[in-house]
Design a protein around this motif. Structure first.
Motif, PDB file in Angstrom:
ATOM      1  N   UNK A  86     -12.579  13.398   6.506  1.00 12.12           N
ATOM      2  CA  UNK A  86     -13.273  13.036   5.257  1.00 12.12           C
ATOM      3  C   UNK A  86     -13.550  11.539   5.264  1.00 12.12           C
ATOM      4  N   UNK A  87     -14.809  11.180   5.144  1.00  8.62           N
ATOM      5  CA  UNK A  87     -15.206   9.768   5.140  1.00  8.62           C
ATOM      6  C   UNK A  87     -16.039   9.396   3.914  1.00  8.62           C
ATOM      7  N   UNK A  88     -16.401  10.383   3.095  1.00 12.60           N
ATOM      8  CA  UNK A  88     -17.239  10.121   1.931  1.00 12.60           C
ATOM      9  C   UNK A  88     -16.534  10.529   0.646  1.00 12.60           C
ATOM     10  N   UNK A  89     -16.954   9.891  -0.452  1.00  9.72           N
ATOM     11  CA  UNK A  89     -16.459  10.226  -1.792  1.00  9.72           C
ATOM     12  C   UNK A  89     -14.939  10.131  -1.883  1.00  9.72           C
ATOM     13  N   UNK A  90     -14.379   9.102  -1.236  1.00 13.57           N
ATOM     14  CA  UNK A  90     -12.940   8.870  -1.308  1.00 13.57           C
ATOM     15  C   UNK A  90     -12.662   7.809  -2.373  1.00 13.57           C
ATOM     16  N   UNK A  91     -11.762   8.132  -3.279  1.00 10.59           N
ATOM     17  CA  UNK A  91     -11.388   7.193  -4.333  1.00 10.59           C
ATOM     18  C   UNK A  91      -9.888   6.954  -4.267  1.00 10.59           C
ATOM     19  N   UNK A  92      -9.349   6.278  -5.291  1.00 11.03           N
ATOM     20  CA  UNK A  92      -7.903   6.055  -5.323  1.00 11.03           C
ATOM     21  C   UNK A  92      -7.128   7.337  -5.624  1.00 11.03           C
ATOM     22  N   UNK A 146      -2.174   3.415  -4.428  1.00 15.86           N
ATOM     23  CA  UNK A 146      -1.962   2.521  -5.570  1.00 15.86           C
ATOM     24  C   UNK A 146      -2.759   1.221  -5.473  1.00 15.86           C
ATOM     25  N   UNK A 147      -3.367   0.964  -4.315  1.00 13.19           N
ATOM     26  CA  UNK A 147      -4.013  -0.341  -4.156  1.00 13.19           C
ATOM     27  C   UNK A 147      -5.331  -0.195  -3.415  1.00 13.19           C
ATOM     28  N   UNK A 148      -5.343  -0.565  -2.139  1.00 14.33           N
ATOM     29  CA  UNK A 148      -6.577  -0.590  -1.358  1.00 14.33           C
ATOM     30  C   UNK A 148      -7.170   0.805  -1.230  1.00 14.33           C
ATOM     31  N   UNK A 149      -8.480   0.884  -1.290  1.00 14.12           N
ATOM     32  CA  UNK A 149      -9.144   2.180  -1.185  1.00 14.12           C
ATOM     33  C   UNK A 149      -9.104   2.695   0.251  1.00 14.12           C
ATOM     34  N   UNK A 202       0.850  -1.188   0.000  1.00  8.49           N
ATOM     35  CA  UNK A 202       0.000   0.000   0.000  1.00  8.49           C
ATOM     36  C   UNK A 202       0.888   1.241   0.000  1.00  8.49           C
ATOM     37  N   UNK A 203       0.737   2.069  -1.006  1.00  6.34           N
ATOM     38  CA  UNK A 203       1.478   3.313  -1.082  1.00  6.34           C
ATOM     39  C   UNK A 203       0.502   4.467  -1.162  1.00  6.34           C
ATOM     40  N   UNK A 204       0.648   5.401  -0.251  1.00  6.89           N
ATOM     41  CA  UNK A 204      -0.186   6.598  -0.242  1.00  6.89           C
ATOM     42  C   UNK A 204       0.719   7.784  -0.507  1.00  6.89           C
ATOM     43  N   UNK A 205       0.389   8.565  -1.506  1.00  7.97           N
ATOM     44  CA  UNK A 205       1.168   9.761  -1.812  1.00  7.97           C
ATOM     45  C   UNK A 205       0.278  10.991  -1.755  1.00  7.97           C
ATOM     46  N   UNK A 206       0.887  12.122  -1.423  1.00 11.78           N
ATOM     47  CA  UNK A 206       0.167  13.397  -1.324  1.00 11.78           C
ATOM     48  C   UNK A 206       0.919  14.422  -2.147  1.00 11.78           C
ATOM     49  N   UNK A 247      -0.576  17.372   9.877  1.00 15.71           N
ATOM     50  CA  UNK A 247      -0.420  15.929   9.764  1.00 15.71           C
ATOM     51  C   UNK A 247      -1.626  15.355   9.045  1.00 15.71           C
ATOM     52  N   UNK A 248      -1.376  14.582   7.975  1.00 17.89           N
ATOM     53  CA  UNK A 248      -2.439  13.852   7.301  1.00 17.89           C
ATOM     54  C   UNK A 248      -2.385  12.399   7.754  1.00 17.89           C
ATOM     55  N   UNK A 249      -3.543  11.856   8.136  1.00 21.61           N
ATOM     56  CA  UNK A 249      -3.647  10.475   8.604  1.00 21.61           C
ATOM     57  C   UNK A 249      -4.666   9.757   7.718  1.00 21.61           C
ATOM     58  N   UNK A 250      -4.199   8.806   6.917  1.00 20.90           N
ATOM     59  CA  UNK A 250      -5.057   8.091   5.974  1.00 20.90           C
ATOM     60  C   UNK A 250      -5.226   6.648   6.426  1.00 20.90           C
ATOM     61  N   UNK A 251      -6.482   6.190   6.531  1.00 22.99           N
ATOM     62  CA  UNK A 251      -6.789   4.821   6.946  1.00 22.99           C
ATOM     63  C   UNK A 251      -7.463   4.098   5.790  1.00 22.99           C
ATOM     64  N   UNK A 252      -6.925   2.909   5.416  1.00 30.54           N
ATOM     65  CA  UNK A 252      -7.531   2.176   4.310  1.00 30.54           C
ATOM     66  C   UNK A 252      -8.517   1.133   4.823  1.00 30.54           C
ATOM     67  N   UNK A 253      -9.118   0.390   3.917  1.00 28.45           N
ATOM     68  CA  UNK A 253     -10.190  -0.545   4.278  1.00 28.45           C
ATOM     69  C   UNK A 253      -9.675  -1.765   5.029  1.00 28.45           C
TER      70      UNK A 253
END
Length: 304
Positions: A265-271, A245-248, A227-231, A286-292
């Motif tokens: 933000x919990x709605x309308x999140x895509x890849x 790049x992978x899990x939503x 899982x790679x998250x980029x900003x 600080x950005x904190x991103x949690x995947x499924x």
């Protein structure tokens, strides 16, 4: 005894660095300030004797927020004279922007002379192993307690299990008052920060004890390597884009430097999700991103 706990959400920045362990510590300041330990000429401590918030930062050795023998910064002066932390946090934010600190620490205050201040869950990485803390001895002209860049790593690069430090009063060198309730009398030019033990109204006894205890150590293998998250862009102005790049992702949160959540933000999140950040002030976030799969990724953001 008074026990106050405080959770630093901004300490999640510690999870950004791959290939390192992260350590979580509990900090306890035990004040022994009393008429018995520090006899006062009038026979009593001030009726309003208390401690300002215990504040500080975790950082590397490229920055020092105060040093005994050198003159106080505006941030340290304001803590020592007024218990005001705004300028100090600005200095920490500058260190964060320069890559020399990963968080500010905004702990609780203590409304009495003797008692405890407890700070829970201060988390940092091997890149930022040094701990600095300060609090005003209040009321006072410019007296404080502080620890300067204490390393949480031992000489072998292992996290220390426990650190116990005797704490003594310091004179910030910015006010020439000689008593707890002396009128304001600026020292011009500033004198160096100095050890105040044995100087009235303090005795040679310690004024407290700082205990730093290891609570937990985590590696980085709890995050799915796939899982790679980029900003981007970062630094940013009015908009950022979060791409995975992978899990939503199921949740995106943004916190300011003091640990307050400013966006959730919990709605309308895509890849690839764009977020309007025009309402945020310039500064570090600080950005904190949690995947499924409940993997959590954190990123430090800078808004210009």
């Amino acid at each position: 005894m008074k026990k106050i706990t405080f959770l630093f959400l901004f300490s999640l920045l510690a999870l950004v660095s791959f290939g390192q362990s992260t350590a979580t510590y509990q900090i306890t300041f035990e004040s022994t300030w009393s008429q018995a330990t520090h006899p006062h000429s009038s026979g009593n401590l001030p009726s309003s004797a208390h401690w300002s918030r215990l504040v500080g930062a975790t950082h590397n050795d490229n920055v020092s927020f105060y040093t005994v023998g050198e003159t106080a910064t505006t941030g340290v002066e304001n803590i020592a004279e007024q218990g005001s932390n705004t300028a100090f946090f600005s200095e920490v934010n500058t260190a964060i922007s320069n890559g020399n600190s990963n968080q500010s620490i905004n702990g609780p205050a203590l409304g009495t002379a003797a008692g405890q201040i407890v700070i829970d869950q201060v988390t940092t990485t091997e890149d930022y192993p040094l701990l600095t803390l300060l609090s005003m001895i209040a009321p006072s002209p410019d007296w404080m307690i502080a620890i300067d860049g204490v390393s949480l790593l031992d000489t072998n690069g292992e996290w220390k299990q426990s650190i116990v430090l005797d704490v003594y009063p310091l004179d910030a060198g910015t006010d020439s008052g000689s008593d707890y309730t002396s009128a304001n009398s600026d020292t011009n030019p500033k004198a160096p920060i100095a050890d105040a033990r044995g100087t009235a109204p303090f005795s040679s006894e310690k004024i407290g004890t700082m205990t730093i205890e290891l609570s937990n150590i985590l590696g980085t293998n709890n995050i799915d390597d796939k899982v790679t998250v980029s900003v981007f862009p970062n630094p940013f102005t009015d908009k950022i884009t979060i791409q995975t790049n992978a899990i939503q992702l199921k949740n995106i949160e943004i916190y300011n430097v003091l640990g307050a959540r400013v966006m959730n933000i919990t709605r309308n999140i895509s890849n690839q999700t764009s977020i309007d950040t025009s309402n945020l002030n310039s500064g570090v976030y600080l950005l904190r991103a949690t995947d499924t799969k409940n993997n959590i990724t954190t990123k430090k953001l800078i808004k210009r």
